[in-house]
Design a protein around this motif. Structure first.
Motif, PDB file in Angstrom:
ATOM      1  N   ASP A  44       4.400 -61.156  -0.323  1.00 17.28           N
ATOM      2  CA  ASP A  44       4.630 -61.689  -1.666  1.00 17.28           C
ATOM      3  C   ASP A  44       5.910 -62.521  -1.692  1.00 17.28           C
ATOM      4  O   ASP A  44       5.938 -63.615  -2.255  1.00 17.28           O
ATOM      5  CB  ASP A  44       4.715 -60.538  -2.670  1.00 17.28           C
ATOM      6  CG  ASP A  44       4.826 -61.016  -4.103  1.00 17.28           C
ATOM      7  OD1 ASP A  44       4.186 -62.036  -4.438  1.00 17.28           O
ATOM      8  OD2 ASP A  44       5.547 -60.366  -4.881  1.00 17.28           O
ATOM      9  N   ILE A  45       6.952 -62.009  -1.061  1.00 19.88           N
ATOM     10  CA  ILE A  45       8.234 -62.726  -1.038  1.00 19.88           C
ATOM     11  C   ILE A  45       8.085 -64.041  -0.275  1.00 19.88           C
ATOM     12  O   ILE A  45       8.586 -65.084  -0.704  1.00 19.88           O
ATOM     13  CB  ILE A  45       9.330 -61.835  -0.426  1.00 19.88           C
ATOM     14  CG1 ILE A  45       9.647 -60.685  -1.374  1.00 19.88           C
ATOM     15  CG2 ILE A  45      10.579 -62.650  -0.119  1.00 19.88           C
ATOM     16  CD1 ILE A  45      10.509 -59.600  -0.764  1.00 19.88           C
TER      17      ILE A  45
ATOM     18  N   GLU B 225      17.568 -61.811  -7.054  1.00 22.23           N
ATOM     19  CA  GLU B 225      16.617 -60.837  -7.599  1.00 22.23           C
ATOM     20  C   GLU B 225      16.175 -59.841  -6.530  1.00 22.23           C
ATOM     21  O   GLU B 225      16.118 -58.634  -6.771  1.00 22.23           O
ATOM     22  CB  GLU B 225      15.372 -61.547  -8.143  1.00 22.23           C
ATOM     23  CG  GLU B 225      15.561 -62.273  -9.442  1.00 22.23           C
ATOM     24  CD  GLU B 225      14.279 -63.005  -9.850  1.00 22.23           C
ATOM     25  OE1 GLU B 225      13.185 -62.508  -9.539  1.00 22.23           O
ATOM     26  OE2 GLU B 225      14.392 -64.066 -10.477  1.00 22.23           O
ATOM     27  N   ILE B 226      15.869 -60.360  -5.357  1.00 28.62           N
ATOM     28  CA  ILE B 226      15.405 -59.500  -4.267  1.00 28.62           C
ATOM     29  C   ILE B 226      16.504 -58.533  -3.845  1.00 28.62           C
ATOM     30  O   ILE B 226      16.253 -57.340  -3.638  1.00 28.62           O
ATOM     31  CB  ILE B 226      14.922 -60.356  -3.078  1.00 28.62           C
ATOM     32  CG1 ILE B 226      13.646 -61.096  -3.474  1.00 28.62           C
ATOM     33  CG2 ILE B 226      14.693 -59.499  -1.831  1.00 28.62           C
ATOM     34  CD1 ILE B 226      13.217 -62.166  -2.493  1.00 28.62           C
TER      35      ILE B 226
ATOM     36  N   LYS C  66       6.442 -66.554  -2.482  1.00 30.27           N
ATOM     37  CA  LYS C  66       7.349 -67.061  -3.518  1.00 30.27           C
ATOM     38  C   LYS C  66       8.333 -68.062  -2.936  1.00 30.27           C
ATOM     39  O   LYS C  66       8.625 -69.095  -3.553  1.00 30.27           O
ATOM     40  CB  LYS C  66       8.108 -65.908  -4.175  1.00 30.27           C
ATOM     41  CG  LYS C  66       7.281 -65.076  -5.107  1.00 30.27           C
ATOM     42  CD  LYS C  66       8.114 -63.971  -5.718  1.00 30.27           C
ATOM     43  CE  LYS C  66       7.290 -63.095  -6.636  1.00 30.27           C
ATOM     44  NZ  LYS C  66       8.078 -62.007  -7.216  1.00 30.27           N
ATOM     45  N   ILE C  67       8.857 -67.771  -1.753  1.00 33.58           N
ATOM     46  CA  ILE C  67       9.856 -68.637  -1.130  1.00 33.58           C
ATOM     47  C   ILE C  67       9.244 -69.986  -0.769  1.00 33.58           C
ATOM     48  O   ILE C  67       9.886 -71.031  -0.914  1.00 33.58           O
ATOM     49  CB  ILE C  67      10.471 -67.947   0.107  1.00 33.58           C
ATOM     50  CG1 ILE C  67      11.349 -66.788  -0.336  1.00 33.58           C
ATOM     51  CG2 ILE C  67      11.277 -68.928   0.936  1.00 33.58           C
ATOM     52  CD1 ILE C  67      11.869 -65.936   0.796  1.00 33.58           C
TER      53      ILE C  67
ATOM     54  N   THR D 212      16.062 -66.362  -6.594  1.00 34.80           N
ATOM     55  CA  THR D 212      15.080 -65.430  -6.042  1.00 34.80           C
ATOM     56  C   THR D 212      15.742 -64.449  -5.094  1.00 34.80           C
ATOM     57  O   THR D 212      15.443 -63.251  -5.109  1.00 34.80           O
ATOM     58  CB  THR D 212      13.954 -66.203  -5.321  1.00 34.80           C
ATOM     59  OG1 THR D 212      13.354 -67.098  -6.245  1.00 34.80           O
ATOM     60  CG2 THR D 212      12.918 -65.256  -4.761  1.00 34.80           C
ATOM     61  N   LEU D 213      16.642 -64.934  -4.282  1.00 31.32           N
ATOM     62  CA  LEU D 213      17.352 -64.070  -3.337  1.00 31.32           C
ATOM     63  C   LEU D 213      18.193 -63.026  -4.071  1.00 31.32           C
ATOM     64  O   LEU D 213      18.206 -61.848  -3.694  1.00 31.32           O
ATOM     65  CB  LEU D 213      18.245 -64.915  -2.420  1.00 31.32           C
ATOM     66  CG  LEU D 213      18.961 -64.197  -1.295  1.00 31.32           C
ATOM     67  CD1 LEU D 213      17.961 -63.513  -0.381  1.00 31.32           C
ATOM     68  CD2 LEU D 213      19.812 -65.170  -0.502  1.00 31.32           C
TER      69      LEU D 213
ATOM     70  N   LEU E 239       9.358 -72.495  -3.632  1.00 30.57           N
ATOM     71  CA  LEU E 239      10.638 -72.862  -4.223  1.00 30.57           C
ATOM     72  C   LEU E 239      11.027 -74.255  -3.754  1.00 30.57           C
ATOM     73  O   LEU E 239      10.975 -74.565  -2.560  1.00 30.57           O
ATOM     74  CB  LEU E 239      11.714 -71.849  -3.844  1.00 30.57           C
ATOM     75  CG  LEU E 239      11.479 -70.426  -4.354  1.00 30.57           C
ATOM     76  CD1 LEU E 239      12.561 -69.496  -3.845  1.00 30.57           C
ATOM     77  CD2 LEU E 239      11.440 -70.399  -5.875  1.00 30.57           C
TER      78      LEU E 239
ATOM     79  N   ALA F 286      16.856 -72.366  -7.037  1.00 31.42           N
ATOM     80  CA  ALA F 286      15.732 -71.452  -7.234  1.00 31.42           C
ATOM     81  C   ALA F 286      15.681 -70.427  -6.105  1.00 31.42           C
ATOM     82  O   ALA F 286      15.398 -69.251  -6.335  1.00 31.42           O
ATOM     83  CB  ALA F 286      14.426 -72.233  -7.299  1.00 31.42           C
ATOM     84  N   LEU F 287      15.965 -70.870  -4.899  1.00 33.94           N
ATOM     85  CA  LEU F 287      16.003 -69.960  -3.750  1.00 33.94           C
ATOM     86  C   LEU F 287      17.107 -68.922  -3.925  1.00 33.94           C
ATOM     87  O   LEU F 287      16.901 -67.732  -3.678  1.00 33.94           O
ATOM     88  CB  LEU F 287      16.203 -70.743  -2.451  1.00 33.94           C
ATOM     89  CG  LEU F 287      16.250 -69.938  -1.173  1.00 33.94           C
ATOM     90  CD1 LEU F 287      14.943 -69.182  -0.974  1.00 33.94           C
ATOM     91  CD2 LEU F 287      16.524 -70.837   0.022  1.00 33.94           C
TER      92      LEU F 287
END
Length: 151
Positions: free
Chosen positions: A87-88, A107-108, A91-92, A104-105, A95, A100-101
């Motif tokens: 999933d990750i 959040e992870i 998503k990556i 997301t990072l 981006l 945005a990257l």
């Protein structure tokens, strides 16, 4: 006649000792049952907590990447990790900007830190439960030893 009276007194004394031993045995069994029930309740709560912690992860899986067949009925940590990694990665790939990257990072990492804290809390709780149960088992063994001092 004195011998008979002495024997009767000894019989009465032995009856009292037997009654005390039976009461202590009943008490030990009641204590063991109580601790067993507590353990079962604790284990049930732990399983429910673990299941509720897994549910959001399973629910967050995209429809295009289901869990592997062997994990779909009851997810394992390896299956969940693989699915999350997939999933990750998806998503990556979508981006377009560094910002945005980064978001997301972040959040992870925040999710990873939260899960690590939850895991540490669970480990501490498990250790406390094990300690409590060991103490209860020791108490039960001690009570049983008092019941049978000749062993």
């Amino acid at each position: 006649m004195a011998d008979v009276v002495q024997w009767l007194n000894e019989i009465q004394d032995l009856k009292r000792q037997l009654q005390k031993a039976q009461q202590a045995e009943a008490s030990a069994h009641a204590s063991a049952d109580n601790w067993r029930k507590r353990y079962e309740i604790e284990a049930h709560q732990r399983r429910a907590e673990a299941e509720s912690a897994v549910q959001p992860l399973v629910a967050a899986q995209p429809a295009t990447s289901p869990l592997p067949p062997e994990t779909s009925a009851k997810p394992t940590s390896d299956g969940i990790v693989d699915a999350l990694r997939s999933d990750i990665e998806q998503k990556i790939e979508h981006l377009d900007t560094v910002a945005a990257l980064k978001a997301t990072l972040i959040e992870i990492w925040a999710e990873r830190d939260r899960l690590a804290d939850d895991f540490k809390t669970e480990q501490l709780s498990h250790a406390q439960t094990r300690k409590d149960l060991s103490m209860a088992l020791g108490d039960a063994v001690e009570m049983l030893a008092k019941l049978n001092p000749q062993d």
